[in-house]
Write an enzyme that holds these catalytic residues in place. Structure first.
Site: not given
Ligand code: M6R
Length: 608
Positions: A2, A27, A74, A100-101, A480, A484, A487, A503, A603
């Site tokens: 948010c 964000r 969000w 926000n939270g 990484e 990338k 996402e 394996h 973000k």
């Protein structure tokens, strides 16, 4: 996550709020809304979707007030829809709240308020705050907010308007970021600096449980006991342009182009007269000799930087290192003592899991060293030592330049610890520093062949599943590269240690499966060539990334070879990640994805 913006001044609030919210779009959000106090009436307009939907609604309904709060949501509690969007308004329309939270005890509060006759419109945890402020309001908004924050559990950044208080509003925070922008005859609140940078560079950073009253000409901050707090003004020293696209189609591309500069900015000030100088880290040889273990804790990309950190610190300092995902570390009851140091890595410095992991480590007696990008962020403020990565604002949700700088910072920390401990000599340090200094120009070279990567992506963007394999530092790099790709392109992908593939996972390799192989570790090069042969024998298409010196040899085995300029294997990941980032970027572009704002992601992850 948010985003919050609040304004009080002489301008009309709506354009300022919308402009601020647009700077927080990075964000991640799924709905947006605003509330203004118009002559003693709290007007709220909110809707699901992008800010442009909100702007369309605002076109139809002109709001004229000069004080207001705005929000991009969000979703956590309740699906993204108009009703669940913020601001939330209290029963009688007395109070409007953006949040926000996560309020963890909202169900208990909801039951209590229901018993008092309050009815609820939304499925959110936030709505209880609006009603509870109204419940406590007896003529002083700040007193009511104080009572509320005494009762709520969890994390919050809050902006609160009151119908009857037309020349002030209140904000508060705990474990979610909130800053106050100090203007002339106007003041602001925001979740992050870019939202208000156009109007002021002077800010207060609110601490946990601080509450503030904003008026046009003043800002008063109080601690949780209601006592006034004298805040220091923090001056933002970067420009609006740094948080804008500057001619690039996407922030992500712009930020990859900034990698050479930001790696230089991170290392150069720390090399003075040829010597490594980390003056923000006050660890002595005695402190280091005492250490029996180092933890590295972070999330996502920062965690992947931490995995590289483990390899290099163990190699250069001979201290055992455990690297943990923050959300696991917090709850696994780790064995922490005063003989530990915990390295916390975070671009934003606000990631909630990482912040709480830091507190867990501190509780156990560990010293905290953080590698953080955002100056003055919660993680930086809670640490004993901070090494800032000078990456500048990173807007794209997919972290790129921050990762390169996190690696650079980790190498500097490893060299500093190793030198003090005596596990490496000054000559070794200098020769590794010489290699690190080659990285920025190396990345410049890599960026020049981006068109070749785009062509390769064009041929492979329909892949259903892509594997990344590597050994040692290249395994960490594979993680990484795979993250990338996932996402931003939404292609399923997994990273495996080269030797581990046989394996189990090799069963998934079939004709045409794309396998990406970072191969920067000279001592493991031949082992990786064998792994390539194994997957090629099963029909895989292989994209390899290695130093220029191995190109000819590797072209005999791999289908496509991307090279980085020759550099020592130890530091190669700092530049070898760039072709992986470019590959993910072009795969996403080819698939028509929203590169800077991938679905479902935020973000700065300021909730659990
Ligand atoms: O701000 P932080 O470095 O603490 O963020 C950690 C992760 O949320 C972040 O790296 C995330 O994984 C990125 N989207 C990766 O590109």
């Amino acid at each position: 996550m948010c985003g919050i913006v609040g304004y009080i001044g002489n301008k009309k609030a709506i354009p300022v709020l919308i402009n601020g919210l647009s700077k927080l779009e990075y964000r991640g959000y799924d709905s947006a809304g605003v509330s203004v106090n118009e002559n003693g009436v709290l007007k709220v307009i909110k809707c699901k979707g992008r800010l442009s939907c909100l702007e369309d609604r605002l076109e139809a309904e002109k709001l004229e007030g000069c004080m207001g709060i705005g929000h991009t949501r969000w979703a956590t509690h309740g699906e993204p829809n108009d009703v669940n969007s913020h601001p939330h308004i209290s029963q009688s329309g007395e109070i409007a709240v953006v949040h926000n939270g996560i309020i963890e005890n909202y169900m208990q509060i909801k039951e209590f308020l229901a018993g008092q006759g309050y009815t609820f419109q939304s499925e959110t945890d936030t709505e209880v705050i609006a009603h509870l402020v109204e419940y406590y309001y007896e003529g002083s908004l700040v007193d009511a907010v104080m009572k509320v924050i005494d009762e709520i559990e969890g994390s919050y950044a809050l902006g609160v308007l009151c119908r009857d208080e037309q020349d002030m509003f209140v904000c508060a925070r705990k474990d979610s970021p909130l800053i106050i922008g100090l203007g002339e005859g106007e003041n602001f609140i925001a979740s992050d600096i870019p939202a208000i940078l156009e109007y002021t560079r002077n800010i207060y950073i609110l601490e946990d449980k601080e509450v503030a009253i904003l008026k046009r000409d003043s800002v008063q901050v109080f601690n949780s006991l209601g006592a006034p707090v004298k805040k220091e003004v923090f001056k933002v020293d970067w420009n609006v342009e740094a948080a804008e696209k500057g001619g690039f189609e996407h922030f992500m591309m712009k930020e990859m182009y900034e990698e050479p500069k930001v790696v230089r900015d991170t290392i150069n000030p720390r090399i003075q007269n040829g010597e490594l100088v980390l003056d923000s880290i006050n660890i002595t040889k005695e402190d280091i000799d005492k250490l029996d273990k180092i933890y590295i804790v972070a999330c996502g990309t920062a965690y992947h930087a931490g995995v590289i950190g483990k390899y290099i610190i163990e190699r250069l300092c001979r201290i055992p290192v455990e690297v943990d995902v923050a959300s696991e570390f917090r709850y696994r009851d780790p064995l922490i003592s005063e003989r530990n140091m915990t390295i916390i890595i975070s671009q934003s410095g606000e990631t909630l899991d990482t912040l709480f992991a830091l507190r867990e480590a501190r509780k156990g007696g560990s010293r905290i060293l953080s590698i953080v990008n955002v100056v003055g962020s919660s993680i930086a403020r809670d640490s004993d030592d901070v090494l800032y990565t000078w990456a500048g604002p990173e807007i794209a949700v997919a972290s790129t330049k921050a990762y390169n700088t996190q690696l650079a910072a980790l190498y500097l920390v490893a060299l500093d610890l190793g030198l003090k401990k005596g596990t490496i000599t000054k000559e070794q340090v200098n020769s590794i520093l010489d290699e690190i200094k080659k990285i920025p120009s190396g990345i410049e070279e890599i960026l020049k062949y981006k068109d070749g990567i785009q062509k390769f992506a064009h041929a492979h963007f329909n892949s259903k599943s892509i594997f990344f394999i590597g050994r040692s530092l290249d395994y960490a790099l594979s993680m990484e590269g795979s993250l990338k790709l996932k996402e931003i392109s939404y292609i399923h992908s997994e990273a495996y240690a080269g030797g581990e593939l046989k394996h189990g996972t090799i069963a998934l390799i079939e004709k045409g499966t794309l396998v990406v192989c970072p191969m920067t570790q000279d001592c493991l090069f031949e082992k990786m060539v064998s792994n390539i042969r194994e997957v090629k024998a099963r029909g895989a298409v292989v994209l390899a990334i290695t130093q220029e010196k191995h190109r000819e040899e590797l072209e005999k085995t791999a289908d496509m070879v991307l090279t980085i300029p020759d550099v020592d294997s130890l530091v190669a990941p700092i530049s070898a990640v760039t072709p992986l980032q470019l590959f993910a970027y072009y795969m996403a572009i080819e698939r028509g994805c929203d590169v800077d704002k991938p679905r479902n992601l935020a973000k700065s992850v300021t909730v659990e």
